[in-house]
Motif scaffolding. Structure first.
Motif, short mmCIF file in Angstrom:
data_model
loop_
_atom_site.label_atom_id
_atom_site.label_comp_id
_atom_site.label_asym_id
_atom_site.label_seq_id
_atom_site.Cartn_x
_atom_site.Cartn_y
_atom_site.Cartn_z
N UNK A 693 0.83 -1.20 0.00
CA UNK A 693 0.00 0.00 0.00
C UNK A 693 0.86 1.25 0.00
N UNK A 694 1.96 1.21 0.75
CA UNK A 694 2.89 2.33 0.75
C UNK A 694 3.53 2.52 -0.62
N UNK A 695 3.92 1.41 -1.23
CA UNK A 695 4.57 1.51 -2.54
C UNK A 695 3.62 2.08 -3.59
N UNK A 696 2.33 1.81 -3.47
CA UNK A 696 1.37 2.41 -4.38
C UNK A 696 1.39 3.93 -4.27
N UNK A 697 1.49 4.43 -3.05
CA UNK A 697 1.55 5.88 -2.87
C UNK A 697 2.86 6.44 -3.44
N UNK A 698 3.97 5.71 -3.23
CA UNK A 698 5.25 6.16 -3.79
C UNK A 698 5.20 6.19 -5.32
N UNK A 699 4.56 5.17 -5.90
CA UNK A 699 4.45 5.11 -7.36
C UNK A 699 3.62 6.27 -7.89
N UNK A 700 2.51 6.56 -7.22
CA UNK A 700 1.69 7.69 -7.65
C UNK A 700 2.46 9.00 -7.55
N UNK A 701 3.29 9.11 -6.53
CA UNK A 701 4.07 10.34 -6.36
C UNK A 701 5.12 10.49 -7.46
N UNK A 702 5.73 9.37 -7.85
CA UNK A 702 6.70 9.41 -8.95
C UNK A 702 6.05 9.91 -10.24
N UNK A 703 4.86 9.38 -10.54
CA UNK A 703 4.16 9.84 -11.75
C UNK A 703 3.83 11.33 -11.64
N UNK A 704 3.47 11.79 -10.44
CA UNK A 704 3.02 13.18 -10.29
C UNK A 704 4.15 14.17 -10.51
N UNK A 705 5.39 13.80 -10.21
CA UNK A 705 6.50 14.77 -10.33
C UNK A 705 7.43 14.42 -11.48
N UNK A 706 6.96 13.62 -12.42
CA UNK A 706 7.82 13.17 -13.52
C UNK A 706 8.32 14.33 -14.37
N UNK A 707 7.60 15.45 -14.41
CA UNK A 707 7.99 16.59 -15.25
C UNK A 707 8.76 17.65 -14.47
N UNK A 708 9.09 17.40 -13.20
CA UNK A 708 9.81 18.39 -12.40
C UNK A 708 11.26 18.49 -12.86
#
Length: 783
Positions: A693-708
């Motif tokens: 469940x934690x890794x799902x949140x980490x994965x979502x965060x990676x997608x969210x900041x991919x353009x940073x």
């Protein structure tokens, strides 16, 4: 971006020559809180205090700093100010949701902002957003507090650390309400707001502490000043802490003088005759009743793990002294508890007569009690409440504990109705005691709260406790006014009057005449009428109004916790009208100047000292939210305790404990299966589910900041590596990539390749699903 606070090796840090005691220089920078300064002015039985906190940003990007800290439980916070870059921004008191919205908007726009919120009567959180690199921001809090007085001595107590608290219940699925280390649960829905990370023992204190108390006797005959736990320097007008003292225990100053009955009228500013009154009635100790009526007494003793060391010794002594005060006309029961409730062997389960034999058995049981397990306080209090059902006798409940629980509202809500007619006395034993909760619990039964900070003061405290368990001087008290028009729904409940302990009644009046007076009527121990009348004097004292307003709001909050949800708007309105902070309001200060494009790049939660006298809880210690520092803050709070044992010696800027300093494992308690994994499904398989469940949140965060920007993405991967390393014991597949991520900021690292490889791995481990963030609800309204 959230920064995990990682451990330092000895060769990674060095003292700063000009930065004060305990400051460190590291490759990752210092902790944000540099210093805490407390300046108190004591006038008679009232203290005015200014608390100043200095924050500094040692990073190369804007910082948001969070600090979870204590204030006196009875204090009224009346002002809040932020100072930075020669700018002064006064805080505004607003409804809490609005204050948060204003703060979030300011921070998102790149403006400096700060917010102060109350989470318990004695636990507060300050967030300071957009501290630019190298900048210092100063936060000032102004408060007023009454000084409790007993047997010719007043006490100024100022807490300096939030101790770890036992967090019962099952984790909530919502996003964490705060930045602490414990999960929010159905019993403590804001646990993550009251559990700051803790520094391991032996690490130098990074926060400079200064504290000065100016004493004005205000016409009273001051005879002695005593500091209980700290080394102080005494001057002509007060005392000051010696340099080097730490933020790890309450500051306690006792002032010995003779107080007398008084009635103070404090008119409001402006037109009209309305104002606030404070009535104090003091009866000498010599008037104590010699023969109390027959009593039913239930003694509840906390034997949980947090009571280890000197606290357990003092608690046993206190409990045994209480049993010894009983006589043959009394009945009693002794309940000792951790995760289970135990009674003395050889005694019936109910109330027994206080014969010599029964008292001996009880004291023998108390002598064998050792600290262990968790603080499951609600069940023993329920059992005690059930034993005290005979309304024809004086009913007394005595709780001996440090009070370190997080589910205060749940306990008060379930017990309030059943404690009607029961006199509740609480004995708090700790150097960083949960005084707010113990005071609230005692007030429900018209009893007293006695705080014991050392074995040296135990004998003095037990004299007070003995008198409180005995019959009061007067009961069934009511206040009658002469030439003074009171506002009835504003007057505090008188309670009962004990010898040597002032009776204090506060409230509001609409108008006052030249012969204003208040009479207190009741019944003495023999059932005869009792009367005291006190004439009024007028004083211009804003503190009188602030202290009344905070006490009035707190009484409404307790009724809200007991189930009366209709009081919410009244609490907010009262708080805003009188300008005192409460749990439904917050102070917010927002600058108009933009200083940080894009908002803060780092978020750091300031770790706190382990309270003096505490041992660092072992990884298996059940339920203590802040038992182990250093869990990555970006991890969902419900995982912190489950993964604690797997994390390799991570601590919030703390040196690893040596083998000699490691605390011994706690004895296995009955019900020891209720360890840290019991707040959710138990077993390795369940732990893996939570990790995924934690890794799902980490994965979502990676997608969210991919353009940073690349620099930000590299920092994020480095931080992610430290978090994944802590989870590898449950998912070994994480270990190789965790090591690789720790080098993400190295110049020779192929950022894009590493980024995609991490996404592929996390997608495989989570079954290809991104977990959306759970909607956040108002945590103080969670049911």
């Amino acid at each position: 971006m959230t920064v995990p606070i990682t451990p330092l090796k000895q060769d990674e840090c060095a003292p700063l020559e000009d930065a004060g005691l305990g400051a460190l220089r590291t490759d990752r920078g210092n902790l944000p809180l540099e210093s805490v300064d407390i300046a108190a002015d004591l006038a008679g039985l009232v203290a005015g205090v200014t608390v100043t906190q200095d924050f500094r940003n040692p990073y190369d990007v804007p910082l948001e700093a969070t600090y979870i800290f204590p204030l006196p439980a009875r204090a009224a916070v009346t002002a809040f100010r932020m100072e930075a870059d020669d700018r002064v921004i006064e805080g505004l008191l607003k409804e809490r949701a609005q204050a948060r919205a204003d703060y979030d908007e300011a921070v998102a726009e790149g403006r400096r902002a700060a917010i102060a919120e109350e989470d318990r009567p004695d636990v507060f959180t300050i967030r300071v957003g957009n501290i630019v690199p190298g900048e210092r921001v100063r936060i000032r809090l102004t408060l007023s507090q009454p000084l409790p007085y007993e047997d010719g001595a007043a006490t100024f107590r100022f807490p300096l650390v939030v101790a770890p608290r036992y967090i019962p219940g099952s984790p909530l699925d919502d996003a964490p309400a705060g930045s602490g280390t414990a999960p929010d649960t159905d019993a403590v829905p804001d646990a993550s707001r009251i559990t700051p990370p803790v520094l391991l023992p032996g690490f130098p204190d990074p926060v400079r502490l200064s504290l000065a108390v100016n004493v004005d006797p205000a016409g009273l005959d001051l005879r002695e000043l005593r500091s209980s736990l700290h080394v102080v320097e005494t001057g002509e007008h007060g005392v000051r802490l010696q340099p080097g003292e730490r933020l790890d225990r309450d500051f306690i100053l006792r002032l010995r003088f003779a107080a007398s009955s008084s009635l103070v009228l404090a008119p409001d500013d402006g037109e009209g005759q309305a104002g606030t009154f404070a009535l104090t009635v003091v009866e000498p100790v010599g008037d104590a009743v010699s023969a109390p009526p027959p009593r039913d007494v239930v003694l509840v003793l906390d034997r949980s793990g947090s009571m280890g060391g000197w606290k357990m010794v003092a608690a046993r002594r206190a409990a045994a002294r209480i049993v010894d005060t009983l006589d043959a006309r009394d009945r009693f029961a002794v309940l000792s508890f951790d995760t289970v409730v135990e009674r003395p062997e050889g005694l019936p389960s109910g109330l027994v007569e206080a014969t010599d034999r029964h008292r001996y058995r009880a004291v023998e049981h108390l002598a064998r009690v050792e600290a262990r397990g968790g603080t499951k306080l609600l069940q023993p209090l329920r059992e005690a409440q059930g034993l005290l059902a005979d309304e024809t006798r004086e009913r007394v409940l005595v709780l001996v504990t440090d009070g370190q629980v997080g589910n205060e509202d749940q306990i008060l809500g379930e017990l309030t109705a059943g404690l009607t007619g029961v006199r509740v006395h609480t004995v708090g034993i700790d150097r960083a005691v949960n005084a707010g909760f113990l005071g609230r619990l005692a007030s429900l039964g018209g009893g007293r709260c006695e705080l014991v900070e050392s074995e040296d003061r135990l004998d003095e405290a037990m004299e007070h406790i003995h008198r409180r368990i005995a019959a009061p001087l007067a009961t069934d008290l009511a206040v009658e006014a002469t030439d003074l028009e009171l506002l009835p729904d504003t007057v505090t409940r008188p309670g009962s009057l004990f010898p040597g302990v002032p009776l204090t009644v506060r409230g509001r009046y609409r108008a006052a005449g030249p012969k204003a007076a208040l009479a207190v009527r009741g019944l003495d121990a023999a059932g005869e009428p009792w009367l005291r009348t006190v004439g009024a004097s007028t004083a211009k004292s804003p503190a009188v109004r602030a202290i009344w307003a905070r006490a009035h709001v707190r009484a409404l909050e307790d009724a809200y916790a007991a189930g009366d949800r209709s009081l919410e708007q009244r609490i907010v309105d009262t708080s805003l009208r009188y300008g005192v902070l409460c749990r439904f309001t917050a102070f917010v200060a927002a600058d108009s100047r933009v200083v940080a494009e894009g908002g803060p790049g780092h978020q750091v939660v300031q770790p706190v000292e382990l309270p003096s006298g505490w041992e660092m809880p072992a990884p298996s210690a059940p339920g203590y939210g802040a038992a182990q520092a250093g869990m990555p803050r970006s991890a969902p709070a419900h995982l912190n305790r489950r993964l604690m044992a797997a994390r390799p010696q991570r601590a919030s800027f703390a040196a690893p404990a040596s083998a000699d300093s490691a605390p011994p494992a706690s004895p296995a308690a009955p019900g020891a299966r209720e360890s840290q994994l019991t707040s959710g499904p138990a077993g390795p398989g369940a732990a893996a589910v939570y990790v995924r469940a934690l890794l799902q949140e980490e994965l979502a965060r990676l997608h969210a900041i991919a353009d940073r920007p690349a620099a930000e993405r590299r920092r994020h991967l480095t931080d992610l590596g430290s978090r994944l390393g802590g989870l590898a014991a449950n998912l070994p597949e994480l270990l190789p990539v965790a090591h690789e991520l720790l080098r993400a900021e190295a110049p020779d690292t192929d950022l894009d390749a590493l980024w995609h490889r991490v996404i592929e791995l996390l997608t495989e481990l989570t079954g290809g699903r991104d977990k959306p963030a759970a909607p956040r609800r108002s945590f103080w309204k969670r049911s």
